[in-house]
Design an enzyme around this catalytic site. Structure first.
Site, mmCIF file in Angstrom:
data_model
loop_
_atom_site.group_PDB
_atom_site.id
_atom_site.type_symbol
_atom_site.label_atom_id
_atom_site.label_comp_id
_atom_site.label_asym_id
_atom_site.label_seq_id
_atom_site.Cartn_x
_atom_site.Cartn_y
_atom_site.Cartn_z
ATOM 1 N N ASN A 120 0.730 -1.250 -0.079
ATOM 2 C CA ASN A 120 0.042 0.020 0.083
ATOM 3 C C ASN A 120 0.874 1.200 -0.072
ATOM 4 O OD1 ASN A 120 -2.371 1.492 0.094
ATOM 5 N ND2 ASN A 120 -2.107 1.793 2.394
ATOM 6 N N HIS B 95 1.008 5.322 1.222
ATOM 7 C CA HIS B 95 0.220 6.303 2.280
ATOM 8 C C HIS B 95 0.848 7.638 2.134
ATOM 9 C CE1 HIS B 95 -2.494 7.596 5.170
ATOM 10 N NE2 HIS B 95 -1.407 8.404 5.889
HETATM 11 C C1 GRF Z 1 -2.660 8.700 -2.716
HETATM 12 O O1 GRF Z 1 -2.248 10.127 -2.207
HETATM 13 C C2 GRF Z 1 -1.990 7.532 -1.959
HETATM 14 O O2 GRF Z 1 -1.218 7.547 -1.121
HETATM 15 C C3 GRF Z 1 -3.273 7.469 -1.180
HETATM 16 O O3 GRF Z 1 -4.627 7.785 -1.954
HETATM 17 C C4 GRF Z 1 -4.222 8.488 -2.738
HETATM 18 C C5 GRF Z 1 -4.610 8.003 -4.200
HETATM 19 O O4 GRF Z 1 -4.279 8.808 -5.117
HETATM 20 N N1 GRF Z 1 -3.530 6.083 -0.565
HETATM 21 P P1 GRF Z 1 -4.177 8.280 -6.572
HETATM 22 O O5 GRF Z 1 -5.828 7.611 -6.956
HETATM 23 O O6 GRF Z 1 -3.159 7.322 -6.863
HETATM 24 O O7 GRF Z 1 -4.119 9.316 -7.630
#
Ligand code: GRF
Length: 217
Positions: free
Chosen positions: A109, A111
């Site tokens: 994942n 974050h």
């Molecule tokens: C990203 O900031 C990721 O870190 C978090 O959710 C957001 C998703 O953005 N888990 P995207 O859909 O990849 O543009």
């Protein structure tokens, strides 16, 4: 043989798009076999299709609170496509401990904070309210607790006094796109290993960089 990867999304899919771009390189050790969204309206679905990646919607809403039933639909799709690794990329659905255990060591994942700081919702707002001068992004293995698990890679950015959630998120997103593909590459070639609660990387050296913020003058 390239490792077969599924990316799970719920929205925009910019991390997904960055992974797809990286995996399009001939020497990348993984292929993005499938993109799955739990929401039919996720903007990332169109981007994946435009890149020629197969997409699938496994809607979570009809399953309500029955996470296990949703996961069994998801697992069937993953099995059908012989998926070996999962990348969560803005996937807004929590898993049961059983599903997480099944994929432990094979599910990443990302974050947008330097975990363990600011897990959960609104990490950019949390960082601004805490007044930290550096923030960033973390790629980690998924464990049952949200936004926790052995950390594969982190990237840091400065936080300025003028930042808003939007400007900070934009800056961190650039780092996300770099570290997610690099983490997947390392996982796919077997260079990362979990030792207890931490992740170690074979052949890694100290980057030697450091980042100080603020800088005045
Ligand atoms: C990203 O900031 C990721 O870190 C978090 O959710 C957001 C998703 O953005 N888990 P995207 O859909 O990849 O543009």
């Amino acid at each position: 043989m390239k490792r077969r990867v599924a990316i799970l999304i719920s929205g925009r899919g910019s991390n997904m798009a960055a992974l797809i771009r990286a995996a399009a390189q001939a020497d990348f050790p993984a292929e993005i076999t499938l993109v799955i969204s739990n929401r039919p309206d996720a903007a990332g679905l169109g981007k994946a299709r435009a890149s020629g990646v197969e997409t699938l919607v496994v809607e979570s809403k009809p399953f309500g609170k029955d996470r296990a039933a949703f996961e069994s639909a998801l697992q069937s799709a993953l099995d059908r496509h012989r998926i070996e690794l999962i990348c969560l990329a803005g996937f807004m659905r929590l898993f049961t401990a059983e599903f997480v255990r099944r994929w432990y060591g094979r599910m990443l994942n990302i974050h947008p904070s330097l975990l363990p700081s600011f897990p959960g919702l609104d990490p950019h707002g949390q960082a601004l309210r805490a007044g930290v001068k550096l923030s960033g992004a973390t790629v980690h293995f998924v464990i049952p607790e949200t936004d926790a698990g052995p950390i594969v890679m982190q990237g840091a950015v400065p936080v300025s006094d003028h930042d808003t959630s939007d400007t900070l998120s934009e800056r961190i997103l650039e780092v996300e796109h770099r570290i997610y593909q690099e983490s997947l590459r390392l996982l796919a070639i077997g260079k990362v290993r979990i030792e207890g609660d931490v992740c170690k990387t074979t052949g890694s050296t100290d980057s030697g960089n450091f980042l100080i913020s603020p800088v005045v003058g």
